[in-house]
Each structure stands twice: as C-alpha cells, then as structure tokens.
Design an enzyme around this catalytic site. Structure first.
Site, short mmCIF file in Angstrom:
data_model
loop_
_atom_site.label_atom_id
_atom_site.label_comp_id
_atom_site.label_asym_id
_atom_site.label_seq_id
_atom_site.Cartn_x
_atom_site.Cartn_y
_atom_site.Cartn_z
N VAL A 14 0.83 -1.20 0.00
CA VAL A 14 0.00 0.00 0.00
C VAL A 14 0.86 1.25 0.00
CG1 VAL A 14 -1.81 1.27 1.20
CG2 VAL A 14 -1.86 -1.23 1.15
N LYS A 104 -7.09 -1.36 10.11
CA LYS A 104 -8.39 -1.76 10.67
C LYS A 104 -8.24 -2.36 12.07
CE LYS A 104 -8.08 -6.25 8.40
NZ LYS A 104 -6.79 -5.96 7.76
N VAL A 131 -11.54 0.02 5.83
CA VAL A 131 -12.64 -0.86 5.43
C VAL A 131 -12.89 -0.70 3.94
CG1 VAL A 131 -15.07 -1.48 5.73
CG2 VAL A 131 -13.74 -0.65 7.69
N GLY A 186 -1.83 -15.28 -4.07
CA GLY A 186 -1.55 -14.16 -3.19
C GLY A 186 -2.78 -13.53 -2.57
N ASP A 200 -11.04 -10.92 10.20
CA ASP A 200 -10.82 -9.70 9.42
C ASP A 200 -12.15 -8.98 9.19
OD1 ASP A 200 -9.11 -8.05 7.36
OD2 ASP A 200 -10.86 -8.74 6.23
N LYS A 204 -13.69 -5.14 10.58
CA LYS A 204 -14.28 -4.14 9.69
C LYS A 204 -15.72 -3.84 10.09
CE LYS A 204 -11.22 -5.52 5.93
NZ LYS A 204 -11.07 -6.31 4.69
N GLY A 302 -5.77 -4.32 -2.33
CA GLY A 302 -4.82 -4.08 -3.41
C GLY A 302 -4.09 -2.77 -3.24
#
Length: 431
Positions: A14, A104, A131, A186, A200, A204, A302
């Site tokens: 990121v 998050k 999120v 991935g 996860d 969120k 992504g």
C-alpha cells in the site's frame, strides 16, 4: 501553504501505491487542494533492502526522524499490526501531526483512544482505507448519509473468503483446494486464519457498525463464524433452493433488543444485490430510514485501490488545514446502545442431516424440531448415502438459542447419524 510535507510509515504494497498515486496525480491533487503534497520522509523496516519506488525522499528506520521534523504535518501509517503502529499514531497526534491510516486492527480495538487523542490535540484522524479498500464508505456514513437513521449494514468485506466461495460455487471445488489456490495467487496469507475464520471481517464490521449506529462497537463484541465448514454439498443445495453462500458481516439496530453484530456464512437469495458480488470484490449494503437501500461496490484490497482511499484522506486533511476546519469529521459514537445477545438473534436456518433411511424418520425429525420451538418451512429427502438418507430442512425465523438446542437434541437421536450443517438463511421466510 504552498507545500504540505508528509511522513510515510511503511513502503510495502500500500505504501508504494500511495507514492505512485501521489506522483501520477500530483497536478490534479494540487489543483484540488491549492497546495503541493510532498512525501518528505519514508520510514522502512530495513534500510539495506532496495526500495525502487522511493526516490526523492529521505529514507529512515527511525520514527523519531518523522516525529521530530517540524516541517512534516501529516503522518501516514501503513506498517500494519497493533504495536508499534498504535504508539506511533498516538505520539504523532500528541506532537500536533495529523494521522491517516489503513489499519483496521487498531481502529476496531482502539478507535476511541485515537479519536480522543486527536480531539485533545486538535488534529485530524482519518481511516477511510481501513474498510473496503478503495470503496468510499467511512466518509459517506459520517457525512453523506448522516441525515438517516441507519437500521442495517450488511457487507462482503473480505475478498479472500469471497474469492474462495465464488470458486467453490462456480467449479464445485472443496474448501482445501480453493484455499491452496488463493494462497498461490496471493489472495490468502500463508496463515489464513484471520480471513477464513471471519476475524478480518469482524474488525471491519466493528468499525462500520460503530459509525452506522452511533455507538461504540468493539471487535470483541462481534459474534464470529468462518467458512471452514462450508462444503460443496452445501453450495449445491443453496443453488437448488435459490440461494448463494456468502460470508457476510451483518449489523442491525434492533431497537430495544439492542445492536446485533455478527459475521458468518449465510444462504443469501440470488435476488439480493450482494449475491452477484464475486471474486475478490467487496460490497456494502446499507438500509436507512430516508435513503431506503444503497450499496457501495468495488475492489476491497490491493495496492492502488487502498492507496486511493489513503490519498483521499490526505487531500481531505489538507483541505481541513487550509480552511481551518480541523476535527470536521469526528467520532460519532455519542450513544451507548446495548448489544443484542447472540442467543436472542433471529434468523431462518438451513439444516442438513444424515439419517437412517427408513419409514417414520421424517416424522421424528419434524416432531423434534417442533418440541424445541422450531417451525419448519420445508423438509426434503435429497439423496441416499449408502444405507442412510440426507435430509435438508429450512426453518421459519427462530431464536438462535432455540436452533442450537434443536441441533443438540437432533444429534442425540438414534435415527440421526450426523448433523452435517447448520447455516443461517438471510432474508428468509418470516416465521
């Protein structure tokens, strides 16, 4: 205010996306903010590692080089995890620097402390990317939809599990095979626990529900169930009955009963807007008393999608600085609403049983359900398995505790070999 200088913590997937977006869109960003944005210093974990994306910036492995630089007014945290990321963000705010994060984990568990620190030090704290990746949802909930009383928020917020369930649906693959493929591509980590066990998505949901219902929801308040027990047979039955299987994050304001927050697999009607969300895409469905229904859809992870949300937060912070509007987007958890206990939640259920293939078994099963207060919408014998039969039942709406009691009693019947699946049916027939 010709130039706003930024410190970036982390130059991974990121972080490199943020650098790219800010460089490629620099001219547009300057026009939108009236100031040039400059990443002055990047903190990395290993100085000896090659970082080809970092050019024209200072590179350090010391947080103090960013914290103690009076020219840096905004800190972007992208190192992930709880520690030391949380401490870095708090120290940055205490030093008068604005903070943007995609973290998050910290927002879900320590959001209250971060907001209090931001308010105390008159700085912005922004977390749109925490999120939904590039999907705008945090700011719309806090601003565009603020005239509404949100009654429901329901989403596909984990791309890994959605990809896996989509593959299982389209190809009939088993869980272990699609997990292996997701790891090879991935989409799933070597340790996929956070994704496949629903953790996860629960983090969120805690963030979204806190904003939607204006009350503090912690990650640990969310009831969680993952997808590890979903089988190809369940997916086939879902399709035959008019449903798809999705891992949903569900938050509902149930009035006096409290706030219902849970993550689990569901049978979702094929007609529902979320049913067609496939692959690694995310979507968040909202119901409000004024807007009715709305859905936000896009790539949930992504490098560039997430960077899009991060840079948007930076731009909003710069505009706040220019117009002396710091703290414009603040904590909205002004209520203290109780939680609806999981046992008191209500849903329809799909139940799959392996039973003796002999006369009277269906009657015994139906009587057992009835004795536990579970009303059946339909019961069908689907196929033979050796000298056994597989039975699939769909219930009317029933309390979760009653369904659990029924499953325990059923598993103890001499005519029942196995209770193979119990899965909630979302938007099922009213009981």
């Amino acid at each position: 205010m010709d130039t706003v200088k930024i410190g970036l913590l982390g130059a991974g997937t990121v972080g490199s996306g943020v650098i790219k977006v800010m460089r490629e869109n620099a001219e547009e960003i300057t026009k939108k903010t009236g100031a040039a944005l400059e990443i002055k210093t990047v903190m990395v974990h290993n100085l000896n590692r090659n970082h080809p994306d970092i050019t024209g910036c200072n590179v350090t492995d010391r947080f103090e080089d960013i914290l103690e630089d009076p020219e840096i007014s905004i800190v972007i945290e992208l190192i992930g995890g709880i520690h030391p990321a949380k401490e870095y963000m708090l120290r940055a705010m205490q030093a008068g620097k604005h903070v943007v994060t995609a973290n998050k984990d910290i927002v879900a568990e320590y959001g209250e402390e971060l907001f209090e620190t931001a308010q105390k030090n008159n700085v912005d704290f922004m977390f749109e990317a925490s999120v939904g990746g590039g999907i705008p949802i945090i700011l719309p909930l806090k601003e565009s939809l603020t005239a509404n009383r949100i009654t429901e928020i329901m989403g596909i917020v984990n791309g890994t599990t959605n990809y896996m369930l989509s593959k299982m649906t389209k190809e009939g693959s088993c869980y272990s095979d699609v997990l292996k493929e997701a790891q090879e591509k991935g989409y799933a980590e070597a340790d996929p626990t956070s994704d496949v066990e629903g953790l996860d998505a629960a983090r969120k949901l805690a963030i979204l529900a806190s904003i939607a219902f204006n009350t503090r929801i912690n990650f640990h308040d969310v009831a969680v169930e993952g997808i590890t027990n979903i089988t190809p047979e369940d997916i086939v039955y879902a399709s035959q009955l008019g449903y798809v299987v999705k891992l949903l994050a569900i938050g509902r304001d149930c009035g006096e009963a409290g706030i219902d927050v849970r993550v689990h697999p569901v049978f979702l009607p094929k007609s529902h807007p979320l049913a067609s969300v496939d692959g690694v895409y995310n979507a968040i469905f909202i119901r409000g008393n004024a807007i009715g229904e709305a859905m936000f859809y896009g790539r949930g992870a992504g490098s560039l999608p997430t960077a899009s949300a991060v840079v948007a937060d930076v731009i909003n912070t710069v505009n706040d600085l220019r117009h002396s509007a710091i703290g414009r987007v603040t904590c909205t958890c002004y209520d203290e609403k109780k939680l609806c206990p999981l046992d008191d939640t209500v849903s329809s259920y799909y139940v799959r049983l392996l039973v003796d293939d002999e006369p009277g078994v269906l009657g015994t099963i139906a009587t057992t359900f009835g004795n536990q207060g579970v009303s059946l919408l339909s019961v069908i014998q689907t196929r033979s398995v050796g000298n056994k039969a597989e039975i699939v039942a769909i219930t009317h709406h029933v309390r979760h505790s009653a369904m659990e009691d029924a499953a325990k009693v059923l598993s103890g019947l001499h005519v029942v070999s196995e209770v193979r699946s119990v899965i909630r049916v979302e938007n099922g027939e009213e009981g």
